[in-house]
Write a protein that holds these residues in place. Structure first.
Motif, PDB file in Angstrom:
ATOM      1  N   ASN A  52     -19.247  70.741  72.212  1.00  0.00           N
ATOM      2  CA  ASN A  52     -17.938  71.026  72.804  1.00  0.00           C
ATOM      3  C   ASN A  52     -17.494  69.903  73.737  1.00  0.00           C
ATOM      4  O   ASN A  52     -16.301  69.582  73.831  1.00  0.00           O
ATOM      5  CB  ASN A  52     -17.984  72.332  73.597  1.00  0.00           C
ATOM      6  N   ALA A  53     -18.465  69.325  74.444  1.00  0.00           N
ATOM      7  CA  ALA A  53     -18.166  68.274  75.418  1.00  0.00           C
ATOM      8  C   ALA A  53     -18.100  66.895  74.794  1.00  0.00           C
ATOM      9  O   ALA A  53     -17.708  65.930  75.465  1.00  0.00           O
ATOM     10  CB  ALA A  53     -19.219  68.284  76.521  1.00  0.00           C
ATOM     11  N   GLY A  54     -18.489  66.771  73.515  1.00  0.00           N
ATOM     12  CA  GLY A  54     -18.528  65.462  72.872  1.00  0.00           C
ATOM     13  C   GLY A  54     -19.688  64.613  73.359  1.00  0.00           C
ATOM     14  O   GLY A  54     -19.591  63.380  73.429  1.00  0.00           O
ATOM     15  N   LEU A  55     -20.812  65.277  73.688  1.00  0.00           N
ATOM     16  CA  LEU A  55     -21.987  64.584  74.214  1.00  0.00           C
ATOM     17  C   LEU A  55     -23.153  64.693  73.245  1.00  0.00           C
ATOM     18  O   LEU A  55     -23.262  65.676  72.498  1.00  0.00           O
ATOM     19  CB  LEU A  55     -22.419  65.205  75.547  1.00  0.00           C
ATOM     20  N   PRO A  56     -24.074  63.720  73.266  1.00  0.00           N
ATOM     21  CA  PRO A  56     -25.339  63.918  72.555  1.00  0.00           C
ATOM     22  C   PRO A  56     -26.121  65.038  73.229  1.00  0.00           C
ATOM     23  O   PRO A  56     -26.015  65.225  74.447  1.00  0.00           O
ATOM     24  CB  PRO A  56     -26.056  62.562  72.712  1.00  0.00           C
TER      25      PRO A  56
END
Length: 306
Positions: A79-83
């Motif tokens: 959702n956060a666009g993080l690994p």
């Protein structure tokens, strides 16, 4: 921009190191402190995250373990666009959590067993989202470095008090040693305070966006605050310099938003999240639905985690 802030922070903490060294041992002590600070800064950059996890006895969580905690972190990271960061569990009854790591590619999120037992799934999701916000904002490096160096400043001040100091042209001054032992950790604490407090509100806002409902995090903060007052965390008491890393100060249930508080007042944070929820039209639905059914932004409040 956070790299510039980190460099300024490192310079300030190094100057504090040197000031303590000079007070305890004159120019020789200042040189030793400078070398010690250089080594501490280098180690803090590369290894302090692992050290903090060891301090609190955090154990890795693998996919499928602990009621889907890893899967929750993985979903919210997407959702956060993080690994997806590494996930850890601390075996303590106090509900709490923190994130660490020098960048999003080398991050870790750690939660306590008490958090999973105390909060429902939506509240845990709010907490995880808050910690992921710290990762995304690259706060974790700064907070971990300040915790590491603040602990080192306190240690060198205690060391000087135990063994005495010697200036270049005068004998040890016991009054100066006592003042140094008190002032150095206090200065480090004040630096930690400003680093921590200014980032918590931003992480609350971004965390609410990541999980989809500000009230999940607001409810979690209230539950954690109550739990902190009732259950001590021995590892944090032993290493108090790490306290500002946690979502709620683990050392006490401090409720005063004053100069010496490392965290904003919980009531103030909850009020801001409630304003955000009002603007979004978010609400807490009746308990019974689980996190992840209908998406992370569905607005439902789940049942107990266990």
């Amino acid at each position: 921009m956070n790299y510039v802030k980190t460099a300024v922070l490192l310079a300030g903490m190094t100057a504090l190191f040197m000031g303590v060294g000079y007070s305890l041992g004159g120019q020789g002590g200042m040189l030793i402190a400078l070398l010690f600070a250089a080594a501490t800064n280098l180690w803090a950059w590369w290894g302090s995250d692992k050290a903090v996890l060891r301090m609190h006895g955090a154990q890795p969580v693998l996919p499928g373990d602990h009621y889907g905690l890893y899967e929750m972190v993985d979903l919210l990271s997407k959702n956060a666009g993080l690994p997806t960061p590494k996930v850890y569990l601390m075996n303590t009854d106090q509900p709490n959590a923190f994130a660490t790591g020098r960048n999003p590619e080398n991050a870790a999120v750690a939660v306590t067993a008490g958090l999973l037992r105390t909060l429902n799934k939506e509240e845990v999701a709010g907490v995880v989202a808050h910690e992921l916000a710290h990762v995304q904002n690259r706060d974790t490096l700064i907070m971990t470095i300040t915790a590491t160096i603040a602990g080192a400043v306190s240690m060198i001040a205690r060391f000087g008090m135990m063994f005495g100091g010697r200036g270049d042209s005068q004998r040890s001054n016991p009054i100066a040693l006592i003042l140094t032992m008190i002032a150095a950790p206090l200065a480090a604490m004040i630096i930690q305070m400003f680093v921590s407090r200014t980032r918590e509100y931003a992480a609350d806002r971004r965390g609410a966006e990541i999980c989809g409902n500000p009230l999940w995090l607001a409810s979690a903060l209230q539950g954690i605050s109550r739990g902190v007052q009732q259950r001590p965390m021995i590892s944090a008491e032993n290493d108090p310099a790490t306290a500002p890393m946690f979502i709620i100060n683990p050392l006490s249930g401090a409720r005063l938003d004053n100069l010496f508080s490392t965290h904003p007042r919980t009531e103030n944070r909850v009020a801001e999240l409630e304003k955000m929820a009002g603007a979004m039209g978010a609400r807490l639905a009746p308990r019974g639905r689980e996190f992840g059914r209908g998406g992370a932004s569905g607005g439902a409040q789940g049942g107990p985690w266990g």
